[in-house]
Structures are given as C-alpha cells and as structure tokens.
Design an enzyme around this catalytic site. Structure first.
Site, short mmCIF file in Angstrom:
data_model
loop_
_atom_site.label_atom_id
_atom_site.label_comp_id
_atom_site.label_asym_id
_atom_site.label_seq_id
_atom_site.Cartn_x
_atom_site.Cartn_y
_atom_site.Cartn_z
N ARG A 35 0.82 -1.22 0.00
CA ARG A 35 0.00 0.00 0.00
C ARG A 35 0.85 1.27 0.00
NH1 ARG A 35 -5.28 -1.49 3.60
NH2 ARG A 35 -5.84 -3.35 2.45
N ASP A 144 -15.25 8.29 10.68
CA ASP A 144 -14.14 7.36 10.44
C ASP A 144 -12.85 8.17 10.59
OD1 ASP A 144 -14.06 4.40 8.91
OD2 ASP A 144 -12.20 5.54 8.76
C1 SAM Z 1 -13.54 -2.87 8.22
S1 SAM Z 1 -14.07 -1.21 8.33
C2 SAM Z 1 -15.64 -1.41 9.15
C3 SAM Z 1 -16.79 -0.80 8.38
C4 SAM Z 1 -18.17 -1.04 8.97
N1 SAM Z 1 -18.26 -0.65 10.36
C5 SAM Z 1 -18.58 -2.48 8.81
O1 SAM Z 1 -18.62 -3.22 9.78
O2 SAM Z 1 -18.85 -2.89 7.67
C6 SAM Z 1 -13.03 -0.58 9.63
C7 SAM Z 1 -12.96 0.94 9.65
O3 SAM Z 1 -12.35 1.36 10.87
C8 SAM Z 1 -11.67 2.57 10.58
N2 SAM Z 1 -10.69 2.86 11.65
C9 SAM Z 1 -9.51 2.25 11.91
N3 SAM Z 1 -8.88 2.84 12.93
C10 SAM Z 1 -9.69 3.84 13.36
C11 SAM Z 1 -9.58 4.83 14.39
N4 SAM Z 1 -8.52 4.87 15.21
N5 SAM Z 1 -10.60 5.71 14.51
C12 SAM Z 1 -11.68 5.67 13.69
N6 SAM Z 1 -11.83 4.77 12.70
C13 SAM Z 1 -10.85 3.86 12.53
C14 SAM Z 1 -11.02 2.29 9.24
O4 SAM Z 1 -10.65 3.48 8.56
C15 SAM Z 1 -12.12 1.49 8.51
O5 SAM Z 1 -12.89 2.32 7.67
#
Ligand code: SAM
Length: 274
Positions: A35, A144
């Site tokens: 990435r 997010d």
């Molecule tokens: C796999 S996605 C989950 C999406 C959705 N909640 C679902 O279950 O389909 C995980 C998300 O967590 C976000 N994320 C990771 N670390 C984070 C942080 N410290 N604060 C806020 N969001 C975070 C990532 O950017 C990503 O978009």
C-alpha cells in the site's frame, strides 16, 4: 514494490500505532509494503527511507499523514452486513421505544468506512417509520479516521455489484440509478444523504466530544486494536451512552477480556447497565 527493512517497518508501525492505535503485526508487513509503495511512487520518492523522512517532518496534521492512514486502514464493508443486527434494532429497540420530549434517537456509526453501514441503518429507520411509526424522530452520525472513505460515504455513490444485498424495492425508494458515465452505479438520494452527519473522528482521541448518542455501531474496527486500546475505547463509549444504550460490535469481536458494565443482550450486541 520498494523494500522495507525491519527498522523502518518498526518505526512506521509505531508512528501509525501512536496516532490510530492500529496495530500492525509482522504479518502485515507485505500489506504495508504494497500500500505505501503506491504512495512512494506517486510522490516520486526513491525509497522507504525518503518516505519515512517525509512522514517524520510533515507530522500527523499533514496531507501525506492522512494519505498514509487512508492507505493502511482496512475499509471492507457491505450493505446489511450482519443483518441480524438490524432485525434486533427493529424488534428489541425501535418497536418498544416510547419517544418523549423533543430529542431524536441518535445512532452513531463510529467506524463507518464507505457508508454502507449507516445507509443500511437509514433504510431500516425509514422503513420502520413508513410501516410502524411515522412519528419516529432520529439523527444518524457517521465517522471514520479516514477522510478518503468518508468522502465516498458522503457521496452515496456505489457500484451496482455493491448493491446486491439491497432489495429492488429499497433501491427504487432510496437510490437513483446512474446514467451516462454513471451507468453502472447507484446513488443514495440527496434527501437521505442529508439526514446523516458525517465527520472525521479518531477513536483513539482522549476526549469523545460528540453529541449525546443512544446507540453506537462499532463493527469490525475493534479487531485492529490491542487490548489496552480496546479497553480505553469501550470505557469512553460506556461514558457517552445513556443507561440501556446499545453497542453493536462486529461478528468476530467481543468484550471478552475487557472490563466493563456492558451486558451481552444479543449476538455481539451489548447494553449499558449502571
Ligand atoms: C472494516 S471497516 C468497518 C466498516 C463497517 N463498520 C462495517 O462493519 O462494515 C473498519 C474501519 O475502521 C476505521 N478505523 C480504523 N482505525 C480507526 C480509528 N482509530 N478511529 C476511527 N476509525 C478507525 C477504518 O478506517 C475502517 O474504515
């Protein structure tokens, strides 16, 4: 692809952890290389050493730092993911809900990624209003850490393949079919996008300066954090929720090993008890 030595990987992993609490184990090294090599190429840099120098000097407020976090976070999501959560919301929360006063029901999609979760919630709430209770008042929030995924979320634009879990009836009611260069896409109607407040938010913030919430969806994000970070996030969510407030986690997540007064009330669904 550029090569990343162990010292450089450890430094990058630490920078990313300190900011986001995303824990990059040794297993994630190929992902980091693949990435971030794209970023190095795009910026016209020679190698990871130059990239690290840039990140060190630019700092967390810089555009490249944001790009780095955008590139590292795993954003997979889909509509009506873990559909039993939406069924639970309707039968155990919305149906018995007696709304008093003027406060709307506030639901926060706290790791919203590209928005499928919050639009699934919107459809669920709108359908509940249409069929069961036209007086329901609600406010949806979606946040997010990644500005890139939030931009996709607030555009409401999805490829046809991504909308397969949505019934034809819902597609017709809540989406517009693209034409011309948008032919293979669906877009959430603006009137519905406007019902959601999108904001960038780091779950690792020490202050959860957010409006009062009744329900938090934090699904498929805790999995990326180590136990102390999970504990801190859960403590903060406990503090912002009212008694009986609900917390929804992802299918492979749980509060096992985390000390809290949340009580398990459904499949990866927790209720705040006091
Ligand atoms: C796999 S996605 C989950 C999406 C959705 N909640 C679902 O279950 O389909 C995980 C998300 O967590 C976000 N994320 C990771 N670390 C984070 C942080 N410290 N604060 C806020 N969001 C975070 C990532 O950017 C990503 O978009």
């Amino acid at each position: 692809m550029y090569s990343l030595n162990q010292t450089q990987f450890s430094e990058l992993a630490k920078i990313i952890y300190d900011f986001s609490r995303i824990h990059l184990s040794e297993k994630k090294k190929p992902l980091v290389i693949s990435r971030l090599s794209k970023r190095i190429r795009k910026l016209g840099l020679a190698n990871f050493s130059e990239y690290l120098s840039l990140i060190r000097s630019a700092g967390p407020e810089s555009d490249e730092f944001t790009e780095m976090i955008n590139s590292i976070s795993t954003n997979y999501s889909h509509f009506f993911r873990e559909s039993y959560h939406f069924d639970f919301l309707v039968s155990h929360y919305l149906t018995p809900l007696k709304q008093e006063g003027s406060n709307p029901l506030c639901i926060w999609s706290a790791a919203a990624s590209t928005g499928q979760e919050v639009y699934s919630l919107l459809i669920c709430l709108e359908e509940f209003k249409r069929i069961k209770n036209p007086h329901l008042r609600y406010q949806l929030y979606a946040s997010d850490i990644s500005s890139k995924v939030l931009n996709t979320a607030s555009s409401g634009l999805y490829k046809i393949e991504e909308t397969q879990k949505i019934s034809k009836e819902y597609l017709k009611t809540y989406f517009l079919r693209g034409k011309g260069s948008y032919e293979n896409q669906f877009k959430v109607k603006n009137q519905y996008i406007k019902q959601i407040k999108f904001f960038k938010f780091n779950l690792n913030s020490t202050q959860y300066d957010v409006p009062p919430m009744d329900i938090v969806f934090l699904r498929n994000a805790l999995i990326y954090f180590d136990r102390p970070t999970k504990q801190q996030i859960i403590n903060r969510l406990y503090d912002i929720l009212p008694p009986e407030g609900l917390l929804f986690l992802g299918h492979s997540e749980s509060l096992a090993g985390i000390s809290s007064k949340f009580k398990l009330v459904g499949r990866t669904i927790y209720k705040k008890v006091v």
